[in-house]
Scaffold this motif. Structure first.
Motif, PDB file in Angstrom:
ATOM      1  N   LEU A 163       0.961  -1.270   0.018  1.00 51.77           N
ATOM      2  CA  LEU A 163       0.024   0.099   0.166  1.00 51.77           C
ATOM      3  C   LEU A 163       0.847   1.127   0.046  1.00 51.77           C
ATOM      4  O   LEU A 163       1.576   1.546   0.905  1.00 51.77           O
ATOM      5  CB  LEU A 163      -1.133   0.134   1.278  1.00 51.77           C
ATOM      6  N   ILE A 164       0.736   2.112  -1.086  1.00 55.70           N
ATOM      7  CA  ILE A 164       1.544   3.205  -1.217  1.00 55.70           C
ATOM      8  C   ILE A 164       0.517   4.535  -1.056  1.00 55.70           C
ATOM      9  O   ILE A 164      -0.829   4.392  -1.535  1.00 55.70           O
ATOM     10  CB  ILE A 164       2.502   3.177  -2.318  1.00 55.70           C
ATOM     11  N   PRO A 165       1.116   5.531  -0.691  1.00 56.83           N
ATOM     12  CA  PRO A 165       0.101   6.761  -0.452  1.00 56.83           C
ATOM     13  C   PRO A 165      -0.143   7.557  -1.848  1.00 56.83           C
ATOM     14  O   PRO A 165      -1.104   8.035  -2.110  1.00 56.83           O
ATOM     15  CB  PRO A 165       1.059   8.013   0.015  1.00 56.83           C
ATOM     16  N   ASP A 166       0.871   7.449  -2.968  1.00 53.73           N
ATOM     17  CA  ASP A 166       0.467   8.066  -4.278  1.00 53.73           C
ATOM     18  C   ASP A 166       1.291   7.389  -5.483  1.00 53.73           C
ATOM     19  O   ASP A 166       2.488   7.230  -5.334  1.00 53.73           O
ATOM     20  CB  ASP A 166       1.031   9.597  -4.276  1.00 53.73           C
ATOM     21  N   LEU A 167       0.532   6.837  -6.168  1.00 51.70           N
ATOM     22  CA  LEU A 167       0.844   6.158  -7.585  1.00 51.70           C
ATOM     23  C   LEU A 167       1.758   7.087  -8.362  1.00 51.70           C
ATOM     24  O   LEU A 167       2.547   6.663  -9.212  1.00 51.70           O
ATOM     25  CB  LEU A 167      -0.205   5.398  -8.196  1.00 51.70           C
ATOM     26  N   THR A 168       1.617   8.217  -8.254  1.00 48.29           N
ATOM     27  CA  THR A 168       2.103   9.225  -9.101  1.00 48.29           C
ATOM     28  C   THR A 168       3.523   9.689  -8.535  1.00 48.29           C
ATOM     29  O   THR A 168       4.183  10.491  -9.281  1.00 48.29           O
ATOM     30  CB  THR A 168       1.311  10.471  -9.347  1.00 48.29           C
ATOM     31  N   ASN A 169       3.737   9.211  -7.450  1.00 52.29           N
ATOM     32  CA  ASN A 169       5.152   9.810  -6.836  1.00 52.29           C
ATOM     33  C   ASN A 169       6.134   8.997  -7.232  1.00 52.29           C
ATOM     34  O   ASN A 169       6.403   7.672  -6.806  1.00 52.29           O
ATOM     35  CB  ASN A 169       4.803   9.798  -5.127  1.00 52.29           C
ATOM     36  N   PRO A 170       7.199   9.415  -7.971  1.00 50.61           N
ATOM     37  CA  PRO A 170       8.342   8.680  -8.627  1.00 50.61           C
ATOM     38  C   PRO A 170       9.139   8.094  -7.571  1.00 50.61           C
ATOM     39  O   PRO A 170       9.779   6.800  -7.696  1.00 50.61           O
ATOM     40  CB  PRO A 170       8.924   9.467  -9.586  1.00 50.61           C
ATOM     41  N   VAL A 171       9.387   8.611  -6.512  1.00 52.51           N
ATOM     42  CA  VAL A 171      10.200   8.084  -5.228  1.00 52.51           C
ATOM     43  C   VAL A 171       9.564   6.522  -5.060  1.00 52.51           C
ATOM     44  O   VAL A 171      10.591   5.773  -4.861  1.00 52.51           O
ATOM     45  CB  VAL A 171      10.001   8.941  -4.080  1.00 52.51           C
ATOM     46  N   TYR A 172       8.543   6.294  -4.931  1.00 50.41           N
ATOM     47  CA  TYR A 172       8.120   5.082  -4.590  1.00 50.41           C
ATOM     48  C   TYR A 172       8.252   4.061  -5.835  1.00 50.41           C
ATOM     49  O   TYR A 172       8.208   2.687  -5.236  1.00 50.41           O
ATOM     50  CB  TYR A 172       6.488   5.010  -4.126  1.00 50.41           C
ATOM     51  N   SER A 173       8.593   4.337  -6.842  1.00 47.86           N
ATOM     52  CA  SER A 173       8.929   3.239  -7.845  1.00 47.86           C
ATOM     53  C   SER A 173      10.304   2.656  -7.511  1.00 47.86           C
ATOM     54  O   SER A 173      10.393   1.352  -7.738  1.00 47.86           O
ATOM     55  CB  SER A 173       9.219   4.291  -9.285  1.00 47.86           C
ATOM     56  N   ARG A 174      11.296   3.341  -6.758  1.00 49.09           N
ATOM     57  CA  ARG A 174      12.322   2.660  -6.383  1.00 49.09           C
ATOM     58  C   ARG A 174      12.061   1.744  -5.183  1.00 49.09           C
ATOM     59  O   ARG A 174      12.655   0.622  -5.335  1.00 49.09           O
ATOM     60  CB  ARG A 174      13.354   3.871  -5.809  1.00 49.09           C
ATOM     61  N   ILE A 175      11.180   2.024  -4.350  1.00 42.66           N
ATOM     62  CA  ILE A 175      11.105   1.337  -3.238  1.00 42.66           C
ATOM     63  C   ILE A 175      10.029  -0.045  -3.747  1.00 42.66           C
ATOM     64  O   ILE A 175      10.546  -1.121  -3.493  1.00 42.66           O
ATOM     65  CB  ILE A 175       9.972   1.849  -2.350  1.00 42.66           C
ATOM     66  N   ILE A 176       9.088   0.255  -4.777  1.00 42.73           N
ATOM     67  CA  ILE A 176       8.401  -0.916  -5.443  1.00 42.73           C
ATOM     68  C   ILE A 176       9.439  -1.749  -6.078  1.00 42.73           C
ATOM     69  O   ILE A 176       9.407  -3.090  -5.931  1.00 42.73           O
ATOM     70  CB  ILE A 176       7.416  -0.327  -6.516  1.00 42.73           C
ATOM     71  N   ARG A 177      10.414  -1.184  -6.902  1.00 42.01           N
ATOM     72  CA  ARG A 177      11.374  -2.231  -7.590  1.00 42.01           C
ATOM     73  C   ARG A 177      12.152  -2.829  -6.621  1.00 42.01           C
ATOM     74  O   ARG A 177      12.340  -4.205  -6.983  1.00 42.01           O
ATOM     75  CB  ARG A 177      12.346  -0.984  -8.300  1.00 42.01           C
ATOM     76  N   GLY A 178      12.618  -2.483  -5.500  1.00 43.39           N
ATOM     77  CA  GLY A 178      13.049  -3.129  -4.685  1.00 43.39           C
ATOM     78  C   GLY A 178      12.311  -4.480  -3.897  1.00 43.39           C
ATOM     79  O   GLY A 178      12.800  -5.513  -3.793  1.00 43.39           O
ATOM     80  N   ALA A 179      11.173  -4.022  -3.593  1.00 46.80           N
ATOM     81  CA  ALA A 179      10.363  -4.867  -3.104  1.00 46.80           C
ATOM     82  C   ALA A 179      10.052  -5.972  -3.929  1.00 46.80           C
ATOM     83  O   ALA A 179      10.112  -7.388  -3.861  1.00 46.80           O
ATOM     84  CB  ALA A 179       9.049  -4.459  -2.543  1.00 46.80           C
ATOM     85  N   TYR A 180       9.791  -5.559  -5.462  1.00 50.79           N
ATOM     86  CA  TYR A 180       9.331  -6.713  -6.197  1.00 50.79           C
ATOM     87  C   TYR A 180      10.417  -7.547  -6.750  1.00 50.79           C
ATOM     88  O   TYR A 180      10.300  -8.740  -6.833  1.00 50.79           O
ATOM     89  CB  TYR A 180       8.806  -5.955  -7.558  1.00 50.79           C
TER      90      TYR A 180
END
Length: 347
Positions: A79-96
């Protein structure tokens, strides 16, 4: 009875429908048999035929399909706060990547202000659709956190801290702010301002605390701070207020890269040049920083490592280990670009 070898020869993935067709039953029956659903009522001979056919055809459940099927989902929900926030793409990639390494998939969900969102999220686990929750939303008083059902579900909090939970996976945010201040101080800056995030968000409070403590340690005024939302508009408006209230500021630390973009806009509107009149440094590093004008100095954070650490923490819980807090060991570093330089009085 069984499918011909043409599909297998072509290397096509054997599908659930292929097993069902060969056995003369529905996809639902095959799925429930293969997932050991105890509520299904089929003859032993039918069950055996399905198992043998699946083995003979080489059927392997697709990871995404298994995530929706129920039993042993081998999927995690983030669960992330904002799909448009590019910072979370890095967290998502590491998790994935870490999840994939362990045979899991990661399903994404965006936080909303809907009070039922927390209940829906916990139901993903309770109905067997996912095995655990990675909660990266920083929204205060999130209904999910207050849900009594959450205590019975494997979960971790990512990039936010829930006091007393013992399930926090984070980074040293205060250290990142201190690193930014030290970089500016080493360049000769003594009047340093901060564009902070909303104080009802724990990450914003942690970054602000690191800034204030480091400024005090260096004997500098730690109170040149304006708050704003974690976006471009928030950064622009906070920077405008900061520059009007403290025109002697020679450097600004923005607590997100998006805020820094807004700050750069505000600096130009004030008739100032970067870094000739004012230096800017931002928390978070993304490729975008290289393409701003001037290229933006940033604090690089271990976002990929954070995502991976969150997955490992939840897998530990699934393996029966007690949850525990975790801080990613990788330290923040300065990615120096052209937006920071010595202040005018040092040249």
């Amino acid at each position: 009875m069984h499918a011909n070898g043409d599909e297998t020869a072509r290397g096509d993935r054997v599908r659930l429908i292929d097993v069902a067709t060969n056995c003369g039953v529905t996809k639902s029956v095959v799925s429930r048999v293969l997932n050991n659903d105890p509520t299904i009522n089929v003859r032993p001979a039918t069950r055996q035929r399905i198992l043998e056919t699946a083995a003979e055809l080489g059927y392997r459940p697709h990871a995404g399909a298994r995530a929706l099927a129920g039993a042993e989902a081998r999927a995690l929900a983030l669960l992330i706060p904002d799909l448009t926030n590019p910072v979370y793409s890095r967290i998502i990639r590491g998790a994935y990547r870490e999840a994939r390494r362990h045979g899991y998939v990661v399903l994404l969900a965006e936080d909303t202000t809907d009070d039922q969102a927390g209940e829906v999220f916990t139901e993903l686990v309770e109905t067997g659709r996912v095995d655990g929750l990675l909660i990266a939303s920083a929204r205060p008083a999130h209904p999910l956190i207050g849900s009594p059902r959450l205590a019975h579900i494997p979960h971790v909090f990512v990039n936010r801290e829930v006091a007393g939970s013992g399930r926090n996976v984070g980074m040293d945010l205060a250290s990142a702010s201190a690193t930014a201040v030290r970089h500016l101080h080493q360049l000769g800056h003594r009047v340093i301002g901060m564009v902070s995030g909303p104080m009802d968000l724990e990450p914003a409070r942690a970054r602000r605390t690191g800034f204030v403590h480091q400024m005090r340690e260096l004997g500098l005024n730690p109170h040149l701070i304006e708050d704003g939302p974690f976006n471009e508009l928030g950064g622009a408006e906070a920077s405008t207020r900061l520059l009007r209230a403290h025109p002697d500021v020679t450097a600004v630390y923005a607590s997100t890269l998006s805020q820094a973009v807004g700050a750069m806009h505000a600096v130009r509107r004030a008739g100032l040049q970067m870094p000739a009149d004012l230096s800017i440094i931002a928390y978070d590093d993304l490729p975008l920083a290289d393409y701003l004008d001037p290229p933006l100095t940033t604090i690089g954070m271990p976002l990929n490592e954070l995502g991976a650490a969150a997955v490992n923490a939840i897998l530990d819980q699934l393996a029966g280990h007690a949850p525990s807090d975790c801080i990613v060991a990788t330290q923040p570093v300065v990615i120096e670009r052209a937006s920071t330089a010595q202040p005018p009085n040092c040249r």
